[in-house]
Design a protein around this motif. Structure first.
Motif, PDB file in Angstrom:
ATOM      1  N   CYS A   8     -30.075  -9.381  20.503  1.00  0.00           N
ATOM      2  CA  CYS A   8     -31.649  -9.966  18.974  1.00  0.00           C
ATOM      3  C   CYS A   8     -31.894 -10.457  19.953  1.00  0.00           C
ATOM      4  O   CYS A   8     -31.425 -11.975  20.880  1.00  0.00           O
ATOM      5  N   CYS A  11     -32.431 -14.661  17.847  1.00  0.00           N
ATOM      6  CA  CYS A  11     -30.742 -15.699  18.534  1.00  0.00           C
ATOM      7  C   CYS A  11     -29.751 -15.816  19.388  1.00  0.00           C
ATOM      8  O   CYS A  11     -28.634 -15.399  19.039  1.00  0.00           O
ATOM      9  N   SER A  13     -27.990 -13.256  18.961  1.00  0.00           N
ATOM     10  CA  SER A  13     -26.751 -12.365  18.210  1.00  0.00           C
ATOM     11  C   SER A  13     -26.361 -11.609  18.749  1.00  0.00           C
ATOM     12  O   SER A  13     -27.306 -10.373  19.628  1.00  0.00           O
ATOM     13  N   CYS A  69     -31.876  -7.302  14.018  1.00  0.00           N
ATOM     14  CA  CYS A  69     -30.703  -8.289  13.543  1.00  0.00           C
ATOM     15  C   CYS A  69     -30.296  -8.910  12.938  1.00  0.00           C
ATOM     16  O   CYS A  69     -30.671  -9.088  11.267  1.00  0.00           O
ATOM     17  N   CYS A  72     -31.102 -12.807  11.987  1.00  0.00           N
ATOM     18  CA  CYS A  72     -31.696 -13.708  11.669  1.00  0.00           C
ATOM     19  C   CYS A  72     -33.112 -12.865  11.329  1.00  0.00           C
ATOM     20  O   CYS A  72     -33.839 -12.971  10.724  1.00  0.00           O
ATOM     21  N   HIS A  74     -34.667 -10.156  12.006  1.00  0.00           N
ATOM     22  CA  HIS A  74     -36.084  -9.947  12.917  1.00  0.00           C
ATOM     23  C   HIS A  74     -35.434  -8.382  13.388  1.00  0.00           C
ATOM     24  O   HIS A  74     -34.108  -8.175  13.815  1.00  0.00           O
TER      25      HIS A  74
END
Ligand SMILES: [Zn+2]
Length: 78
Positions: A8, A11, A13, A69, A72, A74
């Motif tokens: 991501c 963040c 991730s 993601c 978050c 996103h």
């Protein structure tokens, strides 16, 4: 399964899923079909909404796939 995979950008991730455009096409198309049925049987203005959903499904089929993601929420293009 995805052939384009990345972390991501927001963040960092690694819990990223790639939704194919076929998924969105079937999702919108199924919703449109259900609304058309409701429109035919119960409430006619739903016909208009059903047609709109099916038009959106055709557009979503032309759109590129999107990464999402799960941490978050996103969304971005790979
Ligand atoms: Zn994220």
């Amino acid at each position: 399964m995805s052939d384009v995979w990345e972390t991501c950008p927001r963040c960092k991730s690694d819990k990223v899923v790639t939704r194919s455009k076929l998924f969105y096409f079937l999702l919108w198309f199924a919703c449109g079909g259900i609304l058309l049925w409701i429109g035919l049987l119960v409430f006619w203005p739903m016909l208009i909404l059903g047609f709109l959903f099916i038009i959106v499904s055709l557009f979503s089929f032309m759109m590129p796939r999107v990464n999402r993601c799960t941490d978050c929420k996103h969304k971005w293009k790979p």
